[in-house]
Design an enzyme around this catalytic site. Structure first.
Site, short mmCIF file in Angstrom:
data_model
loop_
_atom_site.label_atom_id
_atom_site.label_comp_id
_atom_site.label_asym_id
_atom_site.label_seq_id
_atom_site.Cartn_x
_atom_site.Cartn_y
_atom_site.Cartn_z
N ASP A 36 0.69 -1.22 0.03
CA ASP A 36 0.09 -0.06 0.19
C ASP A 36 0.54 1.26 -0.04
O ASP A 36 0.75 2.04 0.86
CB ASP A 36 -0.89 -0.02 1.11
CG ASP A 36 -1.79 -1.28 1.15
OD1 ASP A 36 -2.26 -1.51 0.20
OD2 ASP A 36 -2.40 -1.62 2.47
N GLU A 203 -11.50 -1.70 -2.26
CA GLU A 203 -10.64 -1.09 -1.14
C GLU A 203 -9.48 -0.31 -1.94
O GLU A 203 -9.24 -0.31 -3.12
CB GLU A 203 -10.10 -2.13 -0.23
CG GLU A 203 -9.08 -2.95 -0.56
CD GLU A 203 -8.78 -3.97 0.44
OE1 GLU A 203 -9.27 -4.26 1.49
OE2 GLU A 203 -7.92 -5.04 0.14
#
Length: 325
Positions: A36, A203
């Site tokens: 991420d 997400e």
């Protein structure tokens, strides 16, 4: 499967490369581990900063996007002041220059939990030891809510600020922030992306502006644990997209399907030795223009979460105004 059928795998990878024709990730040397990631280039000297999910939010710097990346330490070496489980391991950083200060939003949660909150840290330089934890921004979730308050992403529209967030449950939400971009601004969160199919694995949203459109990216699929259980083909992470004339909703995919009704076009998926790209964002490089960044598993290196690598590609554009890799 990969261990015992290398010849078959090589054949499949050649076919995938031929079908999808994606560019390989750009070169990366040095501290190239990523999960991420968020990337920004400091205007004062052109230095690149890369932040990752990891204990205290690990960060590295480089004079080139390709590296050599050098670890500098952690944004929050003592964890977050948010009183949630997972406070010592904040997730999914998102960094932007707001006025003359760098804002880094992060999430505090535990895997699979809906007890989550979004926090903020700030720095005037991004140098090691200069980050100040501001705690929660007033966006949190608990069991039974429509959304999960993780994976923050700041969107600036003129002098207004919005924050995207969400994962599974009701997928991606957005809310307006105050004029300082430090707290939720009082409006109720609203849905900007939703896919009712399956377990709703959407997400890591990211919105950026280009040529009259706001582009919404998100990660769809199973993110992790590939070394333990390999998802069915196509069920692993991939990067999806929709666009809108407004930053606050009405996003549609290439076919015109609403992003809140299962719409979404693929920007990047597994190809060649690149597996499960996701956790993405976009920034403007001083010489390259708009650059997509993400993490991925290189099948020749390993599929474990701790082996994910930093990937990046300069975005190209189709004649009808959609980004491509």
């Amino acid at each position: 499967m990969f261990k015992y059928f290398p010849a078959f795998l090589a054949f499949v990878l050649v076919i995938e490369t031929f079908v999808y024709s994606y560019s390989d990730p750009g070169l990366c040397t040095g501290a190239c581990w990523a999960h991420d990631p968020t990337v920004i280039q400091r205007a004062s000297d052109g230095k690149y900063f890369k932040f990752n999910t990891g204990t205290g939010i690990e960060f590295a710097t480089s004079n080139s996007l390709a590296g050599t990346w050098t670890l500098q330490g952690f944004v929050l070496p003592n964890g977050s002041s948010i009183d949630n489980a997972g406070s010592q391991d904040p997730w999914a950083p998102d960094v932007h220059l707001v006025g003359d200060e760098y804002f880094l939003y992060y999430a505090v949660s535990t895997f699979g939990s809906q007890v989550s909150a979004i926090g903020l840290a700030t720095s005037s330089t991004m140098a090691p030891g200069t980050w100040i934890d501001k705690g929660g921004v007033g966006i949190a979730s608990k069991k039974g809510q429509a959304y999960n308050a993780i994976d923050p992403n700041l969107v600036a529209v003129g002098t207004d600020y919005y924050l995207n967030f969400g994962s599974f449950w009701g997928d991606i939400y957005q809310t307006k922030l105050n004029s300082a971009a430090t707290k939720a601004g009082g409006s109720a969160a609203y849905n900007i992306e939703y896919d009712s199919a399956g377990t709703r694995p959407c997400e890591g949203s990211y919105v950026f502006f280009y040529n009259d459109y706001y582009y919404l990216l998100w990660s769809h699929g199973i993110c992790c644990g590939y070394d333990k259980t390999l998802p069915a083909a196509g069920a692993e992470y991939r990067i999806m997209m929709c666009r809108s004339k407004a930053a606050t909703g009405e996003f549609v995919d290439k076919s015109g399907m609403a992003c809140t009704s299962g719409g979404g076009s693929i920007l990047l998926e597994s190809h060649g030795t690149t597996y499960g790209p996701g956790g993405q964002g976009v920034f403007t490089d001083s010489s390259k223009g708009l650059v997509l960044y993400y993490h991925y598993a290189n099948q020749t290196v390993g599929l474990g979460d701790g082996e994910y690598l930093f990937g990046w590609n300069v975005l190209k554009w189709t004649t009808d105004g959609w980004p491509e890799v």
